[in-house]
Write an enzyme that holds these catalytic residues in place. Structure first.
Site, PDB file in Angstrom:
ATOM      1  N   HIS A 143       3.994  -5.929  -1.952  1.00 28.21           N
ATOM      2  CA  HIS A 143       2.698  -6.614  -1.960  1.00 28.21           C
ATOM      3  C   HIS A 143       2.899  -8.125  -1.837  1.00 28.21           C
ATOM      4  CE1 HIS A 143       1.582  -2.860  -4.298  1.00 28.21           C
ATOM      5  NE2 HIS A 143       0.634  -2.883  -3.379  1.00 28.21           N
ATOM      6  N   SER A 151       7.132   1.021  -3.953  1.00 27.74           N
ATOM      7  CA  SER A 151       5.826   1.662  -4.040  1.00 27.74           C
ATOM      8  C   SER A 151       5.357   1.574  -5.490  1.00 27.74           C
ATOM      9  CB  SER A 151       5.942   3.138  -3.649  1.00 27.74           C
ATOM     10  OG  SER A 151       4.806   3.846  -4.105  1.00 27.74           O
ATOM     11  N   GLN A 160       3.774  -1.736   6.949  1.00 28.24           N
ATOM     12  CA  GLN A 160       4.282  -0.648   7.790  1.00 28.24           C
ATOM     13  C   GLN A 160       4.615   0.570   6.940  1.00 28.24           C
ATOM     14  OE1 GLN A 160       4.461  -0.245  10.966  1.00 28.24           O
ATOM     15  NE2 GLN A 160       5.731   1.609  11.008  1.00 28.24           N
ATOM     16  N   LYS A 161       4.787   0.334   5.645  1.00 26.99           N
ATOM     17  CA  LYS A 161       5.051   1.447   4.722  1.00 26.99           C
ATOM     18  C   LYS A 161       4.021   2.562   4.911  1.00 26.99           C
ATOM     19  CE  LYS A 161       6.254   3.317   0.625  1.00 26.99           C
ATOM     20  NZ  LYS A 161       5.043   3.858   0.132  1.00 26.99           N
ATOM     21  N   ASP A 162       2.738   2.161   5.138  1.00 34.21           N
ATOM     22  CA  ASP A 162       1.685   3.151   5.391  1.00 34.21           C
ATOM     23  C   ASP A 162       1.389   3.150   6.898  1.00 34.21           C
ATOM     24  OD1 ASP A 162       0.565   3.923   2.498  1.00 34.21           O
ATOM     25  OD2 ASP A 162       1.152   1.824   2.523  1.00 34.21           O
ATOM     26  N   GLN A 188     -10.235   7.714  -1.855  1.00 32.21           N
ATOM     27  CA  GLN A 188      -9.097   8.089  -1.015  1.00 32.21           C
ATOM     28  C   GLN A 188      -8.102   8.987  -1.761  1.00 32.21           C
ATOM     29  OE1 GLN A 188      -7.926   3.843  -0.427  1.00 32.21           O
ATOM     30  NE2 GLN A 188      -5.829   4.616  -0.545  1.00 32.21           N
ATOM     31  N   MET A 216      -4.198  -1.818  -3.799  1.00 30.73           N
ATOM     32  CA  MET A 216      -4.679  -1.068  -4.962  1.00 30.73           C
ATOM     33  C   MET A 216      -3.948  -1.516  -6.227  1.00 30.73           C
ATOM     34  SD  MET A 216      -5.725   2.686  -3.673  1.00 30.73           S
ATOM     35  CE  MET A 216      -4.132   3.435  -3.684  1.00 30.73           C
ATOM     36  N   GLN A 256      -1.804   4.684   8.247  1.00 34.89           N
ATOM     37  CA  GLN A 256      -2.960   3.879   7.846  1.00 34.89           C
ATOM     38  C   GLN A 256      -3.171   2.724   8.832  1.00 34.89           C
ATOM     39  OE1 GLN A 256      -3.800   2.850   3.608  1.00 34.89           O
ATOM     40  NE2 GLN A 256      -3.017   0.865   4.190  1.00 34.89           N
TER      41      GLN A 256
HETATM   42  P1  AMP Z   1      -1.255  -0.227  -1.860  1.00 34.77           P
HETATM   43  O1  AMP Z   1      -1.518  -1.137  -3.002  1.00 34.77           O
HETATM   44  O2  AMP Z   1      -0.199   0.775  -2.105  1.00 34.77           O
HETATM   45  O3  AMP Z   1      -2.516   0.346  -1.255  1.00 34.77           O
HETATM   46  O4  AMP Z   1      -0.662  -1.163  -0.721  1.00 34.77           O
HETATM   47  C1  AMP Z   1      -1.338  -2.312  -0.296  1.00 34.77           C
HETATM   48  C2  AMP Z   1      -0.703  -2.793   0.965  1.00 34.77           C
HETATM   49  O5  AMP Z   1       0.666  -3.058   0.714  1.00 34.77           O
HETATM   50  C3  AMP Z   1      -0.749  -1.756   2.086  1.00 34.77           C
HETATM   51  O6  AMP Z   1      -1.016  -2.393   3.319  1.00 34.77           O
HETATM   52  C4  AMP Z   1       0.623  -1.173   2.041  1.00 34.77           C
HETATM   53  O7  AMP Z   1       1.043  -0.661   3.296  1.00 34.77           O
HETATM   54  C5  AMP Z   1       1.448  -2.375   1.641  1.00 34.77           C
HETATM   55  N1  AMP Z   1       2.702  -1.951   1.028  1.00 34.77           N
HETATM   56  C6  AMP Z   1       2.883  -1.068   0.039  1.00 34.77           C
HETATM   57  N2  AMP Z   1       4.195  -0.900  -0.213  1.00 34.77           N
HETATM   58  C7  AMP Z   1       4.848  -1.693   0.645  1.00 34.77           C
HETATM   59  C8  AMP Z   1       6.224  -1.959   0.911  1.00 34.77           C
HETATM   60  N3  AMP Z   1       7.208  -1.375   0.224  1.00 34.77           N
HETATM   61  N4  AMP Z   1       6.538  -2.824   1.902  1.00 34.77           N
HETATM   62  C9  AMP Z   1       5.559  -3.431   2.618  1.00 34.77           C
HETATM   63  N5  AMP Z   1       4.258  -3.217   2.422  1.00 34.77           N
HETATM   64  C10 AMP Z   1       3.897  -2.358   1.456  1.00 34.77           C
END
Ligand code: AMP
Length: 602
Positions: free
Chosen positions: A37, A186, A149-151, A61, A30, A154
């Site tokens: 990322h 994040s 793995q953060k999510d 979401q 996102m 999910q």
């Molecule tokens: P998001 O943009 O927050 O939807 O995240 C996109 C992808 O990046 C998702 O698969 C998240 O789980 C992953 N992600 C977000 N933050 C982290 C992090 N700190 N470490 C590893 N992966 C992450």
């Protein structure tokens, strides 16, 4: 990197790549990119030929309009991050491209979505995630999709969707990337004030408290939860200890558990999690040659053959190393590749023995560690296993035995335990290796990490030279070490790192660190047996100290032997066996009779 806005353009780009026989990786996001990322994108870059990153703030979401409105949007910066991380295509569609007028389909996964985030944010949250990810998977048809793995929930939910709908894609999960102080990265962190950011550290602190409680033997989930909550210092939306696959609550930590937290810090909602493993007890097969033991004892005390002399020492376990670190007792580690060396390690009361892939150059005659195979290291490990009881025995996973996939890594790690009786395995590097380490640990095999100079990839690092000599490289070494620590490695080797850098990095380390050419600040030291004993006397790196000169002794001994054979001084009378004179006479008589028989037959 191409930026595309429509599904038609996206399909055209990916279609071309596929027609060219290229494998495709998809990283759904996102936006508002941070290092988490970027690590996902780099993992995709390493594993696939064509990397597609999607950037779409998915409105369906979000359960709160204000949250959606406040979500950071930084596309211009994101373009740069994605390009630098090696993305080939950035798919950044407008909302109406994903949800055109009349859009009426909803993909929802039952059961798994009713707890944790689903319970907190409502049923529509995961329906929104599943619907958009299903659309992206349909549009891109990637070979591999990468998630963080953060999510954690999910990942579990999407795996179920992919399985239930027979979607032909492999899922790769990348460990959570954190700031040096532990805060999980994040996109939402940008909204935290400095004071809030301090309070946000409660999440990682709580997870760490839970990990330490389990490591200390607390297996009652209610008590572990209470310990974590006390460390959190915030009112959690949820703080749950659940099965990592089914997300069902657990009462006792009997296997891996997922500890998941959501909490608000001011107006910002944060989540974090960790998978904790209780101290491992293997039920695998006994190693060959260990006899018909009806049960495999715990991994820390694998069956040891009887010829090893008994000592008073207790077998060294990963927990014992953690204790030594806590007590400030230096840990002694050496390599050994054969039975005599293992006997020496036992007699010298070494703590940890590594059957290193350096066997490749030290005993198998290869130019470097790259060619050595799993089979060769298993054979050497078995010999070492037969020679010692107490040191913790670790085998290196050789180049090519773990990088390609978690499945491959788990299969080979388990071979070292089942076929060679190893207590643990060691992997080189951070990044994808941290993900492999996590998978292996989850499959029940303890893992030691290795950062800095990693000989398997030395060429890519510019040869066998000290690492971390610039601030940027030192930072990368720290990030690798943190990733391995987070992945659950019970210890990490630091190789060829400036002493001052090690001292700085040690402040972030919570597991035992064993140094080789990394200065005195580490919790222990490792040297290659052949280096420290001078079994080789050629070039040695700066960090090697020779404690004996065995090669000189060996050459001198063999030269003396050769000289005595040539001068017929060896063997002397004391080296020969005797026979009683009467027996010798009988033998002569027998041979005389035989000679007469032969003469008369002729
Ligand atoms: P998001 O943009 O927050 O939807 O995240 C996109 C992808 O990046 C998702 O698969 C998240 O789980 C992953 N992600 C977000 N933050 C982290 C992090 N700190 N470490 C590893 N992966 C992450």
């Amino acid at each position: 990197m191409r930026i595309v806005r429509s599904i038609a353009e996206l399909r055209a780009c990916v279609g071309q790549a596929r027609a060219g026989g290229r494998t495709i990786g998809l990283v759904p996001t996102m936006g508002a990119f941070h290092d988490g990322h970027a690590v996902l994108m780099r993992a995709a870059r390493d594993a696939c030929d064509e990397v597609v990153v999607s950037l779409f703030v998915n409105p369906t979401q979000f359960n709160e309009t204000a949250d959606l409105a406040a979500y950071p949007r930084t596309e211009a910066d994101d373009v740069e991050v994605a390009a630098a991380a090696g993305a080939d295509v950035l798919f950044a569609p407008p909302v109406e491209e994903i949800y055109p007028d009349g859009f009426a389909t909803r993909v929802s996964v039952g059961g798994l979505t009713e707890t944790l985030e689903g319970a907190s944010r409502g049923a529509e949250h995961f329906a929104g995630v599943c619907t958009v990810v299903a659309k992206l998977l349909n549009a891109v048809a990637p070979d591999v999709a990468f998630f963080g793995q953060k999510d954690a929930q999910q990942v579990v939910v999407l795996r179920r969707m992919i399985r239930d709908l027979d979607m032909p894609v492999r899922v790769e999960v990348v460990p959570t990337v954190r700031a040096p102080d532990g805060l999980a990265l994040s996109s939402r962190n940008a909204a935290l004030s400095p004071a809030e950011r301090g309070r946000a550290l409660g999440l990682s602190r709580a997870l760490r408290a839970a990990e330490l409680a389990v490591a200390a033997g607390e297996l009652d989930a209610t008590r572990v939860r209470a310990i974590a909550e006390a460390a959190l210092g915030l009112e959690p939306e949820y703080l749950a200890i659940v099965d990592p696959d089914t997300l069902a609550p657990v009462e006792t930590v009997g296997g891996p558990v997922l500890v998941a937290i959501a909490a608000r810090v001011g107006a910002t909602r944060l989540i974090d999690n960790v998978v904790i493993h209780r101290p491992v007890e293997s039920t695998g097969d006994a190693p060959p040659g260990a006899g018909a033991a009806p049960e495999r004892p715990p991994m820390s005390t694998p069956p040891r053959p009887v010829e090893v002399p008994a000592t008073e020492r207790r077998p060294v376990t990963p927990a014992a190393l953690a204790e030594m670190r806590a007590l400030g007792e230096p840990i002694v580690m050496i390599t050994a590749y054969d039975h005599p060396s293992a006997v020496v390690a036992e007699a010298a009361e070494v703590d940890v023995v590594l059957v290193g892939d350096s066997a490749a150059n030290n005993v198998l005659g290869y130019a470097d560690t790259v060619p050595v195979t799993v089979e060769e290291l298993i054979m050497l490990s078995r010999a070492v296993r037969r020679g010692m009881r107490t040191p913790l025995m670790i085998c290196d996973m050789p180049f090519g035995s773990y990088e390609a996939s978690n499945q491959l890594a788990i299969r080979n790690a388990q071979r070292f335990v089942k076929q060679a009786g190893c207590d643990a395995v060691k992997l080189e590097g951070g990044g994808v290796s941290a993900e492999r380490a996590r998978a292996i640990i989850r499959a029940g095999v303890p893992v030691m990490g290795h950062v800095g100079l990693t000989p398997q990839t030395a060429t890519a690092l510019g040869g066998y030279r000290a690492q971390g000599r610039t601030a940027q490289r030192a930072r990368e070494v720290l990030d690798d070490a943190l990733a391995l620590q987070r992945a659950g490695c019970f210890a990490i080797v630091f190789e060829a790192i400036p002493a001052d850098v090690s001292t700085l990095i040690m402040q972030y380390m919570e597991v035992p660190i064993i140094g080789i050419g990394a200065g005195a600040a580490t919790d222990g030291q490792v040297l290659v047996l052949h280096d420290l004993l001078g079994i080789h006397d050629g070039f040695a790196p700066k960090f090697v100290k020779r404690f004996a000169h065995i090669k000189q002794e060996m050459v001198a001994g063999v030269k003396d032997y050769a000289a005595e054979v040539r001068s017929r001084r060896f063997p002397a009378s004391e080296h020969v066996y005797s026979i009683a004179p009467e027996e010798l006479d009988r033998l002569r008589a027998m041979l005389g009779a035989r000679a007469q028989q032969a003469a008369s037959a002729a």
